[in-house]
Design an enzyme around this catalytic site. Structure first.
Site, PDB file in Angstrom:
ATOM      1  N   ASP A 405       0.823  -1.206   0.000  1.00  0.00           N
ATOM      2  CA  ASP A 405       0.000   0.000   0.000  1.00  0.00           C
ATOM      3  C   ASP A 405       0.858   1.258   0.000  1.00  0.00           C
ATOM      4  O   ASP A 405       1.930   1.299   0.598  1.00  0.00           O
ATOM      5  CB  ASP A 405      -0.897  -0.015   1.244  1.00  0.00           C
ATOM      6  CG  ASP A 405      -1.797   1.191   1.338  1.00  0.00           C
ATOM      7  OD1 ASP A 405      -2.621   1.374   0.426  1.00  0.00           O
ATOM      8  OD2 ASP A 405      -1.675   1.960   2.313  1.00  0.00           O
ATOM      9  N   GLU A 458       1.044  -0.515  -5.193  1.00  0.00           N
ATOM     10  CA  GLU A 458       0.093   0.563  -5.432  1.00  0.00           C
ATOM     11  C   GLU A 458       0.925   1.846  -5.498  1.00  0.00           C
ATOM     12  O   GLU A 458       1.198   2.488  -4.487  1.00  0.00           O
ATOM     13  CB  GLU A 458      -0.939   0.648  -4.308  1.00  0.00           C
ATOM     14  CG  GLU A 458      -2.050   1.648  -4.619  1.00  0.00           C
ATOM     15  CD  GLU A 458      -2.447   2.517  -3.444  1.00  0.00           C
ATOM     16  OE1 GLU A 458      -3.417   3.273  -3.584  1.00  0.00           O
ATOM     17  OE2 GLU A 458      -1.790   2.452  -2.396  1.00  0.00           O
TER      18      GLU A 458
END
Length: 727
Positions: A405, A458
């Site tokens: 993330d 990401e």
């Protein structure tokens, strides 16, 4: 006898080296002394461990202002020996082994590697470990807190009293350790830490805790370290030429139990897993399942990186859940959050009184957007903590991949910061060189130790070579989320079809950079929250057109080069945006248009998995060929996807206007037979059933789109067609 100053320091939990005085020691005269700190005890006696024979009753040293210190010498004994303590309390008598008769928990090699920050599996030594020492069962505790003056284990086994079990400091690596006999699985515990300034911190949960209490309680729980997953239970590694269709899930809100609360791992294995398999997805991606205090963070503000959240049951349940996925051929990706951590006082923040896991300077150590702390990747122990955690989930729970993330927030020192609010790197640049080195190292270690595991970034900027090996100058991820493609395509789909001809390049532009990275095409949770609305609600047009546009979007996505990711709810045409507090609106499936979207996703996945032309060459130009990229006036797009040996091909044709186009001639790069394999306007999906029928079409030697061969087609409104080619 021990002098009063040391006794007072012990009783006030201020002694810097309790192991130097507590337990069994020989004095200068050769006498064997035993000392024990037992606040609230009436008496303490020493027993021979083997026979249970009482050898001595310890004297209770009465010193003004403190109590609970007992000491005495053992008559006729000159050498140390195994012993136990008999303690008389007001409530009864207890016999127990003395923690201070056991020597070190950490081996010398462990100490060396921890100090060096190169222990690949620090979780095997730090934290709480059930073990047996000298035939005595208990738990070994170890915690890194190099700047603390004193650290104690407290828990339900010692009335949460920091005086009772102060730990030994291994100064070489800054780790405090102790073995507590009789403490078993299920015991709740924390660390009580006194800073060098004499300040007592709020009790801290274990950074390496393998299990945690259900929020709002915050203690760690003694739990067996999961055994390594047998190699035979780990599926073969993800190959770049294999199909990858990912169903992204927030477990709490996928389907809540009727009585409220959270589903447990067994229920999820019995409901979620078969559902995902039945829809034809190859991978299941879970929003973070590590322990986190705030439900509204969806797990993206974790405080227990080594503990599966208690919301779904004990840790063993997650291990069984992964096994259930593997048993039906479904691979598991978990979201991993090494970018930041929350400021909750029981967590990592100022862990030993100073900035330990985070940077001290808020210009480096505080995320301004999220109010969270940023890991200090340049500190070797912190990097070691995180790298070990990545290995932990793969080795001990069998997960197949990590989706990392907020990578962009790690890579840039000025991420979401104004001028003057960030500190340049040593070269004066904005790149976070320590974070870059950390990311590369994580991917190198995983590649060496578990080449079958995949990592997904990401990363929302144009940082180069995110999915290229570190030896080539890349970051080493296997895949990168294509955020640019997602933004362009969703923006295009919100446009009224009459205006789409002016935005034609929003669908075609992605092919300009499609092969610069190994891309995943994400329609993720981030696109259906915070007022953005659901995917269906974003679509242009009236009620029917919204569904037609959504079906056309999915068909374009599944045909486009790149792996696929869809967040839960997208497959049923959820009307409302995602709310983490409630279930998906499953009742929508009672309506044909919503059921049609689900049916389409199932058929797209089946076609995608079974035809190599749609997945085999995702990351090279050889797998893609434009047929019609510039027909802006009609908002028609067409391209061919090729298998690697070019024996299989799929022709995609998309019409992004509500106009039926009869007699539309599409150029094709080869002669042969074309069979309509999928039509998003089919009545099976809720469409108007305009198309080209079931009969195969032969390419005609009529030029179109600069091609010698072509097909004469009827293009349904706001729809896409897939044609399978055979020579």
């Amino acid at each position: 006898m021990l002098d009063s100053a040391e006794i007072i320091a012990l009783c006030r939990a201020q002694h810097g080296d309790p192991y130097a005085v507590l337990g069994m020691h020989t004095d200068a005269d050769g006498k064997l002394w035993v000392r024990s700190l037992q606040p609230g005890a009436r008496s303490v006696a020493v027993l021979e461990a083997k026979t249970g024979r009482q050898l001595a009753v310890l004297e209770h040293r009465q010193i003004e202002g403190v109590e609970g210190f007992f000491e005495g010498f053992i008559p006729r004994r000159r050498n140390s020996f195994p012993y136990r303590l008999r303690i008389e309390w007001e409530s009864g008598v207890q016999e127990t082994d003395d923690p201070y008769r056991f020597w070190t928990v950490l081996g010398e090699m462990d100490v060396w590697l921890l100090a060096e920050g190169s222990h690949l599996r620090p979780f095997e030594r730090l934290g709480a470990h059930l073990c047996e020492i000298d035939g005595v069962a208990g738990t070994a505790f170890a915690v890194w807190a190099p700047d603390a003056e004193r650290v104690s284990v407290v828990g339900d086994f010692n009335t949460w009293d920091g005086r009772r079990h102060p730990m030994r400091l291994r100064r070489e690596c800054g780790v405090w350790e102790i073995f507590l006999p009789g403490v078993g699985a299920g015991a709740c515990y924390k660390f009580e830490i006194r800073t060098r300034g004499g300040h007592l911190l709020p009790l801290k949960a274990d950074p390496y805790g393998f299990q945690a209490e259900m929020r709002p309680s915050t203690a760690s729980i003694v739990c067996p370290l999961p055994a390594p997953v047998e190699p035979s239970t780990i599926p073969a590694g993800d190959q770049l030429d294999a199909p990858m269709s990912i169903y992204e899930v927030h477990l709490s809100s996928w389907r809540r139990p009727e009585g409220g609360g959270y589903p447990d791992w067994q229920h999820l294995a019995e409901t979620l897993v078969p559902y995902v398999v039945e829809l034809g997805f190859t991978h299941l991606e879970l929003l973070p399942i590590t322990e986190h205090p705030f439900d509204g963070s969806w797990g993206y503000q974790p405080l227990g990186l080594y503990a599966p959240t208690a919301r779904y049951g004990p840790p063993a349940g997650f291990r069984d859940f992964v096994r259930a996925c593997h048993a039906v051929g479904l691979r598991v990706i978990v979201d991993w959050v090494p970018a930041h951590f929350p400021t909750d006082e029981h967590g990592l923040a100022r862990f030993d009184g100073n900035a330990l896991y985070e940077h001290a300077d808020p210009r480096e150590g505080m995320h301004q957007d999220w109010g969270t702390y940023i890991y200090n990747y340049g500190r070797r122990e912190v990097s070691n903590y995180l790298i070990g955690n990545a290995l932990f989930w793969i080795e001990r729970y069998g997960v197949d991949g990590l989706r990392v993330d907020a990578v962009a927030s790690m890579l840039y020192r000025d991420y979401s910061r104004s001028e003057g609010q960030w500190i340049p790197n040593v070269f004066g640049g904005r790149e976070n060189l320590e974070a870059v080195a950390f990311v590369r190292r994580v991917n190198e270690v995983l590649g060496q130790e578990h080449p079958g595991a995949s990592t997904h970034a990401e990363e929302s900027t144009a940082w180069p070579m995110v999915s290229r090996p570190p030896e080539m100058g890349g970051l080493g991820f296997h895949y990168k989320w294509n955020m640019g493609w997602m933004h362009d395509v969703l923006d295009y789909m919100t446009k009224d079809p009459v205006h789409r001809k002016y935005h034609h390049n929003q669908l075609s532009f992605g092919m300009m950079y499609a092969f610069t990275e190994n891309f995943v095409l994400p329609l993720s949770h981030d696109e259906v929250v915070h007022g953005k609305g659901s995917l269906l609600s974003k679509m242009a047009g009236d009620y029917w057109q919204k569904f037609a546009n959504l079906r056309a979007l999915y068909a374009y996505m599944w045909a486009h080069p790149g792996k696929k990711l869809l967040f839960m709810g997208g497959e049923i045409g959820q009307w409302s945006e995602w709310n983490h507090d409630v279930s998906l609106d499953w009742s929508l499936l009672e309506f044909p248009l919503h059921a049609g979207v689900q049916h389409l996703i199932r058929d797209l996945n089946e076609l995608y998995r079974n035809n190599p032309a749609l997945h085999q060459v995702d990351f090279e130009p050889a797998g893609f060929e434009w047929v019609a990229a510039d027909d802006a006036e009609t908002s028609v797009f067409a391209f061919v996807r090729w298998s690697r040996d070019r024996s299989r091909a799929i022709l995609y044709v998309g019409n992004f206007t509500p106009v039926v186009r009869e007699g539309y001639r599409i150029g094709v790069p080869m002669p042969g037979i074309f069979r309509e394999r999928l039509n998003t306007d089919s009545h099976h999906y809720g469409g108007s059933n305009v198309g080209n029928g079931a009969e195969p079409l032969a390419a005609e030697q009529v030029s179109a789109h600069g091609r010698e061969w072509s097909l004469n087609l009827t293009l349904p409104p706001l729809a896409a067609l897939y044609f399978e080619w055979s020579a």
